[in-house]
Motif scaffolding. Structure first.
Motif, PDB file in Angstrom:
ATOM      1  N   PHE A  25       0.821  -1.217   0.000  1.00  8.45           N
ATOM      2  CA  PHE A  25       0.000   0.000   0.000  1.00  8.45           C
ATOM      3  C   PHE A  25       0.850   1.260   0.000  1.00  8.45           C
ATOM      4  O   PHE A  25       1.957   1.285   0.548  1.00  8.45           O
ATOM      5  N   PHE A  27      -0.544   4.851   1.441  1.00 11.17           N
ATOM      6  CA  PHE A  27      -1.710   5.525   2.009  1.00 11.17           C
ATOM      7  C   PHE A  27      -1.436   7.012   2.193  1.00 11.17           C
ATOM      8  O   PHE A  27      -0.348   7.403   2.629  1.00 11.17           O
ATOM      9  N   TYR A  29      -3.248   9.521   4.516  1.00 10.60           N
ATOM     10  CA  TYR A  29      -4.269   9.535   5.557  1.00 10.60           C
ATOM     11  C   TYR A  29      -4.587  10.952   6.023  1.00 10.60           C
ATOM     12  O   TYR A  29      -3.776  11.860   5.896  1.00 10.60           O
ATOM     13  N   ASN A  89       1.617  10.262   5.254  1.00 13.41           N
ATOM     14  CA  ASN A  89       1.653   9.341   4.113  1.00 13.41           C
ATOM     15  C   ASN A  89       2.472   8.126   4.533  1.00 13.41           C
ATOM     16  O   ASN A  89       3.587   8.269   5.052  1.00 13.41           O
ATOM     17  N   ASN A 136      -4.064   2.483  -2.476  1.00 16.75           N
ATOM     18  CA  ASN A 136      -4.633   2.333  -1.130  1.00 16.75           C
ATOM     19  C   ASN A 136      -5.663   1.213  -1.054  1.00 16.75           C
ATOM     20  O   ASN A 136      -6.414   1.117  -0.090  1.00 16.75           O
TER      21      ASN A 136
END
Length: 302
Positions: A25, A27, A29, A89, A136
């Motif tokens: 992943f 991400f 966030y 991140n 993601n």
């Protein structure tokens, strides 16, 4: 006349070998992101590409800064929080690896240098070449791209193995004591206990055991019992029984079910055992409680 020369063939050792990945992943966030936690039977690492995060690893809490990464060994419970100030991140990679050299990463927090950062960037790039899913989103075998760039899967394997070898060679481990956060641990444990209580409410009609909580929250019996006792000053099953009796009192006041039906609805093995637990907790039998409720209702208003 041609002379055939026999050349020695030298086998090459593989100190780290990865043939399966579970997730890969990237991400982005929000600043208030919370991942409540899990454990699983494979390795995982989390790399902070931007911002800061708080991480729970087994029974300890840590604060991670940009450029730092933490490894979670198989079956280690872990959870993640953003700090409420900076939107982080994160790169999260989980994989299966049984190589003895992986012991290096147990209970490790590492600082990634430029070499490791470049490998991580290549790893993420090959993920997009291989899988038809956003960065993601979870990936499965079915998500492999029909137009996969040649060698993408093999490069994921190579880059991941290269990253691990490079981290071991450079050995940029951070002293975990420098990252320990009692606030993070407290927050994680409070959140976990709240989730246990929600689990009880959702299963109030079942006869839950400590093993049910262990399976649901991927923690040992000792950890479950000690954590709940520490936070709630009572045992987890005792708390659940009190919750059941509070629900039983509501049902008695509503007068829609008799005692046998209430006992059955709340997962008691018999009405006699229900009455025993009810009296032990309230100092009254269900019948005495029902009478007391009616008596209070019949009191004249002043």
């Amino acid at each position: 006349m041609n002379r055939r020369v026999e050349y020695p063939k030298i086998p090459l050792d593989s100190v780290i070998e990865i043939n399966e990945i579970v997730s890969l992943f990237y991400f982005e966030y929000a600043k208030d992101f919370v991942f409540q936690g899990e454990s699983h039977d494979f390795w995982e690492f989390l790399y902070v590409d931007k911002g800061q995060v708080e991480v729970m690893a087994d029974t300890e809490g840590y604060q991670l800064q940009q450029g730092e990464m933490i490894f979670h060994k198989p079956n280690e419970f872990h959870s993640v929080w953003a700090n409420g100030k900076i939107a982080p991140n994160l790169i999260v990679v989980s994989f299966v690896c049984n190589s003895p050299a992986m012991k290096f990463f147990e209970n490790k927090i590492l600082k990634a240098g430029e070499e490791e950062k470049n490998i991580l960037a290549n790893l993420i790039r090959e993920r997009t070449h291989c899988f038809n899913k956003r960065l993601n989103e979870f990936i499965t075998v079915k998500d492999k791209r029909p137009d996969e760039l040649f060698g993408a899967q093999q490069l994921i394997k190579i880059y991941l193995e290269l990253l691990l070898i490079t981290l071991i060679r450079n050995n940029t481990a951070i002293k975990k004591q420098e990252r320990i956060s009692s606030l993070t641990r407290r927050r994680a444990e409070d959140d976990l206990v709240n989730r246990m209580i929600c689990f009880m409410k959702q299963n109030i009609e079942k006869n839950l055991t400590v093993d049910d909580f262990c399976r649901e929250f991927s923690l040992s019996r000792t950890r479950i019992k000690s954590l709940f006792k520490d936070r709630m000053q009572t045992g987890i099953i005792q708390y659940f029984r009190r919750m059941k009796i509070e629900r039983a009192k509501e049902l008695i006041r509503e007068e829609n079910y008799n005692f046998s039906e209430i006992a059955e609805r709340l997962g008691f093995s018999s009405v006699h055992y229900f009455s025993h637990v009810f009296k032990k907790i309230t100092d009254m039998t269900p019948s005495e409680y029902a009478v007391s409720v009616k008596s209070k209702a019949e009191l004249p208003k002043e």
